[in-house]
Design a protein around this motif. Structure first.
Motif, PDB file in Angstrom:
ATOM      1  N   UNK A  79       0.841  -1.212   0.000  1.00  0.00           N
ATOM      2  CA  UNK A  79       0.000   0.000   0.000  1.00  0.00           C
ATOM      3  C   UNK A  79       0.867   1.250   0.000  1.00  0.00           C
ATOM      4  N   UNK A  80       1.946   1.249   0.768  1.00  0.00           N
ATOM      5  CA  UNK A  80       2.839   2.412   0.825  1.00  0.00           C
ATOM      6  C   UNK A  80       3.467   2.680  -0.539  1.00  0.00           C
ATOM      7  N   UNK A  81       3.865   1.635  -1.251  1.00  0.00           N
ATOM      8  CA  UNK A  81       4.439   1.814  -2.585  1.00  0.00           C
ATOM      9  C   UNK A  81       3.426   2.460  -3.528  1.00  0.00           C
ATOM     10  N   UNK A  82       2.185   1.992  -3.468  1.00  0.00           N
ATOM     11  CA  UNK A  82       1.140   2.575  -4.311  1.00  0.00           C
ATOM     12  C   UNK A  82       0.834   4.013  -3.911  1.00  0.00           C
ATOM     13  N   UNK A  83       0.828   4.301  -2.622  1.00  0.00           N
ATOM     14  CA  UNK A  83       0.590   5.669  -2.165  1.00  0.00           C
ATOM     15  C   UNK A  83       1.679   6.617  -2.662  1.00  0.00           C
ATOM     16  N   UNK A  84       2.926   6.178  -2.626  1.00  0.00           N
ATOM     17  CA  UNK A  84       4.034   6.998  -3.128  1.00  0.00           C
ATOM     18  C   UNK A  84       3.862   7.237  -4.626  1.00  0.00           C
ATOM     19  N   UNK A  85       3.503   6.200  -5.358  1.00  0.00           N
ATOM     20  CA  UNK A  85       3.302   6.333  -6.802  1.00  0.00           C
ATOM     21  C   UNK A  85       2.168   7.299  -7.120  1.00  0.00           C
ATOM     22  N   UNK A 112       5.780  -8.955  -5.092  1.00  0.00           N
ATOM     23  CA  UNK A 112       5.016  -7.782  -5.504  1.00  0.00           C
ATOM     24  C   UNK A 112       4.125  -8.052  -6.707  1.00  0.00           C
ATOM     25  N   UNK A 113       4.477  -9.054  -7.518  1.00  0.00           N
ATOM     26  CA  UNK A 113       3.635  -9.372  -8.681  1.00  0.00           C
ATOM     27  C   UNK A 113       2.261  -9.888  -8.260  1.00  0.00           C
ATOM     28  N   UNK A 114       2.138 -10.384  -7.021  1.00  0.00           N
ATOM     29  CA  UNK A 114       0.829 -10.834  -6.546  1.00  0.00           C
ATOM     30  C   UNK A 114      -0.168  -9.680  -6.461  1.00  0.00           C
ATOM     31  N   UNK A 115       0.321  -8.448  -6.408  1.00  0.00           N
ATOM     32  CA  UNK A 115      -0.583  -7.294  -6.401  1.00  0.00           C
ATOM     33  C   UNK A 115      -1.371  -7.194  -7.705  1.00  0.00           C
ATOM     34  N   UNK A 116      -0.845  -7.781  -8.764  1.00  0.00           N
ATOM     35  CA  UNK A 116      -1.458  -7.683 -10.084  1.00  0.00           C
ATOM     36  C   UNK A 116      -2.468  -8.786 -10.379  1.00  0.00           C
ATOM     37  N   UNK A 141      -4.608   0.465  -7.592  1.00  0.00           N
ATOM     38  CA  UNK A 141      -3.936   0.051  -8.824  1.00  0.00           C
ATOM     39  C   UNK A 141      -4.635   0.630 -10.052  1.00  0.00           C
ATOM     40  N   UNK A 142      -5.960   0.569 -10.060  1.00  0.00           N
ATOM     41  CA  UNK A 142      -6.716   1.082 -11.204  1.00  0.00           C
ATOM     42  C   UNK A 142      -6.587   2.596 -11.338  1.00  0.00           C
ATOM     43  N   UNK A 143      -6.284   3.298 -10.241  1.00  0.00           N
ATOM     44  CA  UNK A 143      -6.148   4.756 -10.267  1.00  0.00           C
ATOM     45  C   UNK A 143      -4.802   5.213 -10.819  1.00  0.00           C
ATOM     46  N   UNK A 144      -3.822   4.335 -10.891  1.00  0.00           N
ATOM     47  CA  UNK A 144      -2.483   4.745 -11.335  1.00  0.00           C
ATOM     48  C   UNK A 144      -2.505   5.504 -12.667  1.00  0.00           C
ATOM     49  N   UNK A 204      -0.481 -12.385 -19.206  1.00  0.00           N
ATOM     50  CA  UNK A 204      -1.654 -11.974 -19.980  1.00  0.00           C
ATOM     51  C   UNK A 204      -2.914 -11.878 -19.124  1.00  0.00           C
ATOM     52  N   UNK A 205      -2.861 -12.352 -17.894  1.00  0.00           N
ATOM     53  CA  UNK A 205      -4.051 -12.379 -17.044  1.00  0.00           C
ATOM     54  C   UNK A 205      -3.939 -11.443 -15.845  1.00  0.00           C
ATOM     55  N   UNK A 206      -3.138 -10.421 -15.949  1.00  0.00           N
ATOM     56  CA  UNK A 206      -2.943  -9.485 -14.841  1.00  0.00           C
ATOM     57  C   UNK A 206      -4.020  -8.410 -14.858  1.00  0.00           C
ATOM     58  N   UNK A 207      -4.217  -7.755 -13.729  1.00  0.00           N
ATOM     59  CA  UNK A 207      -5.274  -6.751 -13.611  1.00  0.00           C
ATOM     60  C   UNK A 207      -4.916  -5.419 -14.257  1.00  0.00           C
ATOM     61  N   UNK A 208      -3.653  -5.211 -14.577  1.00  0.00           N
ATOM     62  CA  UNK A 208      -3.191  -3.982 -15.231  1.00  0.00           C
ATOM     63  C   UNK A 208      -2.285  -4.321 -16.395  1.00  0.00           C
TER      64      UNK A 208
END
Length: 119
Positions: A20-26, A44-48, A66-69, A92-96
């Protein structure tokens, strides 16, 4: 001129606050139009992985973040092929949509940025 920053997220979304902190920084960097990239490496790939059930683990779902990036201008998204393969995930099956990188590409990517933050 703004310095570029690469954020490397190495933790699964359910292993603690680092993901979450990594995404907040991004998202914060994107809001200030900082040139940045986000690399999903190791667990970290499990986030996808789409359709995570974070509430079962009493965690917050990171899908909305993630969708807001892209809305925050964070379009440089990368994932390590080796990390995906070692965890049985299909790129090919990732969320982003992410650019898949082999080990040499990961090294070159890191060298391309002025600052690197690993969480």
């Amino acid at each position: 001129m703004a310095h570029s920053m690469l954020i490397i997220t190495r933790q699964s979304p359910w292993s603690g606050p680092s993901a979450r902190e990594a995404l907040d920084i991004a998202l914060a960097g994107g809001a200030f139009e900082l040139p940045l990239g986000l690399l999903f490496l190791d667990d970290g790939v499990f986030q996808l992985v789409p359709e995570q059930h974070a509430t079962r683990l009493q965690q917050k779902d990171l899908t909305a973040n993630l969708q807001a990036l892209p809305m925050y201008g964070v379009d440089s998204l990368f994932a390590a092929k080796r990390s995906l393969n070692e965890r049985g995930l299909d790129g090919a099956e990732l969320s982003l949509p992410v650019e898949l990188l082999d080990d040499l590409d990961v090294s070159a990517l890191i060298n391309r940025y002025d600052h690197v933050i690993t969480l």
